[in-house]
Structure formats: structure tokens, C-alpha cells
Design an enzyme around this catalytic site. Structure first.
Site, PDB file in Angstrom:
ATOM      1  N   LYS A  31      43.553  37.237  40.913  1.00 27.65           N
ATOM      2  CA  LYS A  31      43.265  37.900  39.642  1.00 27.65           C
ATOM      3  C   LYS A  31      42.096  38.850  39.880  1.00 27.65           C
ATOM      4  O   LYS A  31      40.947  38.433  39.923  1.00 27.65           O
ATOM      5  CB  LYS A  31      42.879  36.911  38.543  1.00 27.65           C
ATOM      6  N   GLU A  85      30.702  33.091  45.279  1.00 31.69           N
ATOM      7  CA  GLU A  85      29.817  34.159  45.767  1.00 31.69           C
ATOM      8  C   GLU A  85      29.263  34.822  44.519  1.00 31.69           C
ATOM      9  O   GLU A  85      29.998  35.502  43.807  1.00 31.69           O
ATOM     10  CB  GLU A  85      30.596  35.201  46.579  1.00 31.69           C
ATOM     11  N   CYS A  91      25.627  42.886  45.094  1.00 31.16           N
ATOM     12  CA  CYS A  91      24.959  41.595  44.910  1.00 31.16           C
ATOM     13  C   CYS A  91      23.827  41.416  45.911  1.00 31.16           C
ATOM     14  O   CYS A  91      22.862  40.705  45.649  1.00 31.16           O
ATOM     15  CB  CYS A  91      25.970  40.485  45.059  1.00 31.16           C
ATOM     16  N   GLU A 115      19.061  39.814  37.675  1.00 32.38           N
ATOM     17  CA  GLU A 115      19.851  40.788  38.412  1.00 32.38           C
ATOM     18  C   GLU A 115      20.188  41.938  37.458  1.00 32.38           C
ATOM     19  O   GLU A 115      20.791  41.720  36.410  1.00 32.38           O
ATOM     20  CB  GLU A 115      21.130  40.124  38.919  1.00 32.38           C
TER      21      GLU A 115
HETATM   22  P1  NAD Z   1      32.073  38.767  36.231  1.00 31.55           P
HETATM   23  O1  NAD Z   1      31.624  37.415  36.575  1.00 31.55           O
HETATM   24  O2  NAD Z   1      31.980  39.203  34.831  1.00 31.55           O
HETATM   25  O3  NAD Z   1      33.610  38.954  36.619  1.00 31.55           O
HETATM   26  C1  NAD Z   1      34.102  38.695  37.923  1.00 31.55           C
HETATM   27  C2  NAD Z   1      35.531  38.236  37.842  1.00 31.55           C
HETATM   28  O4  NAD Z   1      35.574  36.980  37.180  1.00 31.55           O
HETATM   29  C3  NAD Z   1      36.433  39.152  37.035  1.00 31.55           C
HETATM   30  O5  NAD Z   1      37.711  39.150  37.633  1.00 31.55           O
HETATM   31  C4  NAD Z   1      36.483  38.482  35.676  1.00 31.55           C
HETATM   32  O6  NAD Z   1      37.626  38.776  34.938  1.00 31.55           O
HETATM   33  C5  NAD Z   1      36.439  37.022  36.068  1.00 31.55           C
HETATM   34  N1  NAD Z   1      35.895  36.106  35.075  1.00 31.55           N
HETATM   35  C6  NAD Z   1      34.901  36.325  34.184  1.00 31.55           C
HETATM   36  N2  NAD Z   1      34.670  35.229  33.449  1.00 31.55           N
HETATM   37  C7  NAD Z   1      35.540  34.271  33.890  1.00 31.55           C
HETATM   38  C8  NAD Z   1      35.806  32.930  33.517  1.00 31.55           C
HETATM   39  N3  NAD Z   1      35.126  32.327  32.549  1.00 31.55           N
HETATM   40  N4  NAD Z   1      36.774  32.258  34.178  1.00 31.55           N
HETATM   41  C9  NAD Z   1      37.468  32.842  35.171  1.00 31.55           C
HETATM   42  N5  NAD Z   1      37.267  34.126  35.555  1.00 31.55           N
HETATM   43  C10 NAD Z   1      36.314  34.835  34.940  1.00 31.55           C
HETATM   44  O7  NAD Z   1      31.316  39.705  37.242  1.00 31.55           O
HETATM   45  P2  NAD Z   1      31.448  41.258  37.409  1.00 31.55           P
HETATM   46  O8  NAD Z   1      30.654  41.867  36.324  1.00 31.55           O
HETATM   47  O9  NAD Z   1      32.861  41.680  37.573  1.00 31.55           O
HETATM   48  O10 NAD Z   1      30.765  41.462  38.837  1.00 31.55           O
HETATM   49  C11 NAD Z   1      29.412  41.592  39.013  1.00 31.55           C
HETATM   50  C12 NAD Z   1      28.785  40.310  39.490  1.00 31.55           C
HETATM   51  O11 NAD Z   1      29.385  39.880  40.712  1.00 31.55           O
HETATM   52  C13 NAD Z   1      27.327  40.449  39.814  1.00 31.55           C
HETATM   53  O12 NAD Z   1      26.591  39.385  39.264  1.00 31.55           O
HETATM   54  C14 NAD Z   1      27.273  40.418  41.333  1.00 31.55           C
HETATM   55  O13 NAD Z   1      26.072  40.017  41.873  1.00 31.55           O
HETATM   56  C15 NAD Z   1      28.385  39.511  41.659  1.00 31.55           C
HETATM   57  N6  NAD Z   1      28.852  39.730  43.018  1.00 31.55           N
HETATM   58  C16 NAD Z   1      28.564  38.808  43.972  1.00 31.55           C
HETATM   59  C17 NAD Z   1      28.972  38.992  45.271  1.00 31.55           C
HETATM   60  C18 NAD Z   1      28.687  37.974  46.321  1.00 31.55           C
HETATM   61  O14 NAD Z   1      29.376  37.948  47.298  1.00 31.55           O
HETATM   62  N7  NAD Z   1      27.718  37.124  46.174  1.00 31.55           N
HETATM   63  C19 NAD Z   1      29.687  40.124  45.618  1.00 31.55           C
HETATM   64  C20 NAD Z   1      29.966  41.058  44.631  1.00 31.55           C
HETATM   65  C21 NAD Z   1      29.542  40.831  43.323  1.00 31.55           C
END
Ligand code: NAD
Length: 479
Positions: free
Chosen positions: A174, A249, A282, A382
Site C-alpha cells: 500500500k 522505519e 527522515c 521532526e
Molecule cells: P505517514 O505515517 O502519514 O504515512 C506513511 C504511510 O502510512 C502512508 O502510506 C499512509 O497512508 C500510511 N498510514 C498512515 N496512517 C496509517 C495507519 N493508521 N495505519 C496504516 N497505515 C497508515 O507518513 P508520511 O507523511 O507519508 O511520511 C513522512 C514520515 O515518514 C516522516 O515522519 C519520516 O521521517 C518518515 N520516514 C521514515 C523513514 C525511515 O526509514 N526511517 C524513511 C522515510 C520517511
């Protein structure tokens, strides 16, 4: 307008059972650039059923055959890499040249590293000379739900899908609803490569709908998630009800320790690294901690470097930075810049509002705050935008303490020409990764965090291991 409403399930593009239209917004123009369908629980059921049915045969397919399919996939990916870059640029706003080189490039890089790692991976091995009839079998975890973010979308998709496929897992991906087009192109590559039906499935949707249905599904054995700490917690809670393995992650708030003996390019390198991808990484070095004897000079130089960074449309060629992904992120970043000002930090570059001449699009001014203290909101939260905080320090011990004083632990950075000091500090920092003097991590190095930055590691052999169970067999008879 691009229309991509179908999902990839059981080796075919199918119409959604519960589809709801969702506009994908081009962050450079704020206009809709594509429409996709967001699925529901019934679509998840269909995809999980396909993955479950495909699992026994795929798990028992010789690993050489699984690797060969990944090699075919990589050829297709490389051939169509520019298309991938264009899709990423359009939907999440990475400037087109950078999207083609770095964003799309990350996908082929990780796939190639996995192929290499898999060829040397011991999936079946003796325990040791003391136990001649013991064997350790590394076996696929099962059906995996893979949930990815929009910021380095193909990086994340490849790190999960290709590792899971090599391990013998079947899966449902997804991707982020903000950036689904690259993942759908990726599904085309998987289809063309000829993976057996049901090994790889894709369902679009949001976190609340498809995300929750996947992470709570009784037939999903493991969730691998990259995204925010907020969603990581929600997913862990939901997955706990069926005791799934959960790989996370999450976010970061990287410290960058800059000593008086840092090399002459250290400030420029650090600021540019922070602003790359409009600060939406991130592992961004978002807290620059500077030894007090060079503090004023570094603040001036950092402000100058930030001021020289061009912000422009993702559709323009060149090495500028693009917009941030969407209006919600733009508003969040503005709110945090305001909070930095309110809490007494000093803006030395950028600040509130859009860069001059850009009235439309989610553009943010590359912003540097000086005189930040580590307890301020902008040093703890962040921001996920092109905003850096500079904090002075007096002693090495004090700097390390501040660097570790965060809920996160993803990547920390050290700038000093004193090798012994750099080595010493690298072992004291509580983070999954440390980068010294701008040196990037080698091919196949493990990526992941400590503390609230997550668990597990992605990339290379560690990434494959993440999708494996360890089975201990006693009484094995040698053939
Ligand atoms: P997000 O958590 O809002 O969304 C990420 C994914 O999770 C999306 O596909 C979203 O639809 C899904 N999602 C959201 N809530 C969910 C739930 N309750 N259950 C299941 N799926 C859910 O994050 P974002 O805004 O898309 O991405 C940015 C974040 O990702 C930042 O905090 C960044 O630091 C982190 N990030 C971490 C890494 C790493 O490897 N540590 C890499 C890239 C991004």
C-alpha cells in the site's frame, strides 16, 4: 489528467471492489494531476487471499529462481527509470533532474544490492561443529503488508518489495496516497518481469482505510512500515491484536556535531544535505550543533549557503529544491517556523511564507534558525521541511549528551578532522546510523533506527533477514 483506478491483484490489473476516487495533487502547481481509486477492506481481502494462496509455492521456489526474477525486474527498471523519475517528480515535487537521478536511482541501487546480498546469503546452515545434526533454516515469514511513505517513495518500495520477494514472502503493497503513481509503475515492472501471480499485489488507499485493514488482517503475518512515528504507533497497536511481526522505519531528528577542526566544506555540505529533497528526509541533519569558538562564523556561512539555494517548480531542470508535498505539510512547517520564532530562536535565513516570486505551489523558504536550545520545539520535533536549527556547544561530552537527548535515533553526523574523536563519538551516539565528514554509507549497509525511529534494518543482507524466520532443526540426517 492521468487516470489510474485499478489495483494489481493476483497477477492482473483489476477494478476496485470498494473504490473511492482520490485526486493526486501536483505540489508545484496545487492542481490535480491524476486520479486514483482508494480501496477498502474487500479489496484488501482479495489481495491478501491472492498473497496467501501464492505463498507456499513461492516460498519453496529455489532462491536462484527468485533472484533471477529480480534480475529481470532490475533490467526493466533501468530501462524505464526516467519514467519512474517523472512520476515521482510530478506527484511529490522532487525536481525532475534530482527525481530521475536520486529518487528513481535509489530503486535500482537497492535492487542491485539485494541481488548481490542474496547470492551470498546462507539460507540453510549448520549450527556449529559441536552439533553436527543441527541445522538453521532461514524461512520466509509469510504474507507481508508493506506500507510506504511519499518522501523517497521508490527507495522505500524497493527496500521492502524486493527484499520480501527474495526472502520468499508474498505481499500486498500500500503506497502513500500522496504518491501512488510511482508504485503503479513499479507494479507494471513486476508484472513484466513475470513474478508468479499473487506474489506481489498492490492496493491503493489511505492509512485509516486500507492501512488499517491490512495491519489488522488475520492472514497477514508481518507488517513492514515506513512513515511517521504517529502511524507507527497506531500500526503497532492494531497489529498487536494478531501478534504480527512489525518492522518500523520512522522519523528522525539527526544531530550534526560540527567541531572547530571541521574541514572547510563541512558547513556547506551540511546545509545542502539538510535542504535536499526540501528537507523531507527522515535522516536529515536537522540539528546542527556547533563548537562555540566557531559558532558565529558558522551561523553566517550557513545563512549564506541557505540563501543561495534556489527554490523552483519540480518541472524545471536544474539543481534547485522543489515544493514540499502538500498543503498540510506546508501549514505544519509554517506553524513550526512560527513556533521557533515565538520560543526565541533567531531566523538568519528564510522564514515564514513562500520564497519571493512563487505565489502558487507548496514552496518553503530554506530556513536557518540560530541560537536554538535543544529543548525548543524546533529542536525536538521532526519538521520535515527545509528548516535547520543551529545550537552551540562547549564540550564534546555536552554535544554528545544533547545529540542523544531526543526521542529519535536514526542518523547522526560528525564533522571533525580528528579521526580518533570521530570514532569515539560514533560509538556514543544512540542512532542506527552515523556518518562522518560527509561520507555516505556503502552499498548494502543497513538502514534503520533506534528508539522511536523504529526497529529492524533495511537494505542488503540485513534487509533480506528482516523478512525471514529462523528455524532450528535438530536431528538432521546428511544426505
Ligand atoms: P505517514 O505515517 O502519514 O504515512 C506513511 C504511510 O502510512 C502512508 O502510506 C499512509 O497512508 C500510511 N498510514 C498512515 N496512517 C496509517 C495507519 N493508521 N495505519 C496504516 N497505515 C497508515 O507518513 P508520511 O507523511 O507519508 O511520511 C513522512 C514520515 O515518514 C516522516 O515522519 C519520516 O521521517 C518518515 N520516514 C521514515 C523513514 C525511515 O526509514 N526511517 C524513511 C522515510 C520517511
Amino acid at each position: 489528467m492521468i487516470e489510474k483506478r485499478q489495483f494489481y491483484i493476483n497477477g492482473a490489473w483489476v477494478n476496485p471492489i470498494e473504490g473511492k476516487d482520490h485526486n493526486v495533487i501536483d505540489p508545484s502547481t496545487e492542481e490535480a494531476c491524476a486520479v486514483i481509486s482508494m480501496g477498502g477492506a474487500a479489496d484488501v481481502d482479495a489481495a491478501v487471499a491472492a498473497a496467501k494462496a501464492a505463498f507456499p509455492a513461492w516460498m519453496n521456489t529455489p532462491v536462484e529462481e527468485r533472484i533471477a526474477l529480480v534480475e529481470t525486474f532490475l533490467e526493466i527498471y533501468q530501462r524505464r527509470s526516467d519514467e519512474m523519475g517523472a512520476a515521482i517528480s510530478l506527484e511529490m515535487g522532487a525536481p525532475i533532474d534530482m527525481a530521475k537521478a536520486s529518487q528513481a536511482g535509489a530503486g535500482s541501487y537497492h535492487a542491485a544490492n539485494f541481488i548481490k546480498a542474496a547470492k551470498n546469503f546462507d539460507f540453510f546452515k549448520p549450527l556449529g561443529a559441536h552439533a553436527p545434526n543441527d541445522r538453521i533454516a532461514m524461512e520466509a515469514v509469510g504474507v507481508c503488508a508493506l506500507i510506504t511513505p511519499w518522501n523517497w517513495p521508490m527507495n522505500q518500495v524497493v527496500l521492502k518489495v524486493i527484499a520480501a520477494a527474495i526472502a520468499g514472502c508474498t505481499m500486498v503493497l500500500k503506497p502513500s496516497e500522496e504518491s501512488p503513481l510511482n508504485a503503479m509503475l513499479f507494479a507494471e515492472f513486476m508484472d513484466e518481469a513475470g513474478f508468479p501471480a499473487g506474489v506481489f499485489n498492490l492496493v491503493n488507499g489511505d492509512g485509516v482505510g486500507v492501512g488499517t485493514a491490512l495491519t489488522g488482517h488475520k492472514d497477514v503475518d508481518m507488517v513492514s512500515f515506513t512513515g511517521s512515528t504517529r502511524a507507527g504507533i497506531a500500526i503497532s497497536q492494531n497489529a498487536a491484536l494478531t501478534l504480527k511481526r512489525v518492522h518500523l522505519e520512522l522519523g528522525g531528528k539527526g544531530a550534526n556535531l560540527l567541531f572547530a577542526d571541521a574541514d572547510e566544506k563541512a558547513v556547506k555540505r551540511s546545509v545542502r544535505r539538510m535542504m535536499e529533497n526540501s528537507g523531507q528526509s527522515c535522516n536529515a541533519p536537522s540539528r546542527m550543533m556547533v563548537e562555540r569558538s566557531i559558532y558565529d562564523r558558522v551561523v553566517d556561512e550557513a545563512a549564506e549557503v541557505a540563501g543561495s539555494i534556489k527554490v523552483a517548480s519540480a518541472h524545471e531542470a536544474g539543481n534547485h529544491i522543489g515544493p514540499v508535498v502538500n498543503e498540510a505539510q506546508w501549514n505544519k512547517i509554517q506553524g513550526l517556523i512560527q513556533q521557533g520564532i515565538d520560543e526565541g530562536a533567531r531566523v538568519v535565513a528564510g522564514g515564514l511564507g513562500r520564497p519571493e516570486g512563487l505565489n502558487k505551489g507548496f514552496f518553503v523558504r530554506p530556513t536557518i534558525f540560530a541560537d536554538v536550545t535543544n529543548d525548543m520545539t524546533i529542536a525536538q520535533e521532526e519538521i520535515f521541511g527545509p528548516v535547520m536549527a543551529i545550537i552551540p556547544f562547549d564540550t564534546e561530552e555536552g554535544a554528545v549528551e544533547m545529540a542523544n537527548d531526543t526521542v529519535y535515533g536514526l542518523t547522526n553526523y560528525i564533522q571533525t578532522q580528528d579521526g580518533e574523536r570521530a570514532n569515539r563519538i560514533s560509538r556514543q551516539l544512540r542512532s542506527g546510523m552515523v556518518e562522518i565528514n560527509g561520507k555516505s554509507r556503502g552499498a548494502g549497509a543497513p538502514f534503520g533506527g533506534m528508539k522511536q525511529s523504529g526497529n529492524g534494518r533495511e537494505g542488503g543482507s540485513w534487509g533480506i533477514e528482516d523478512f525471514l524466520e529462523v528455524k532450528s532443526i535438530a536431528g538432521w540426517t546428511e544426505a
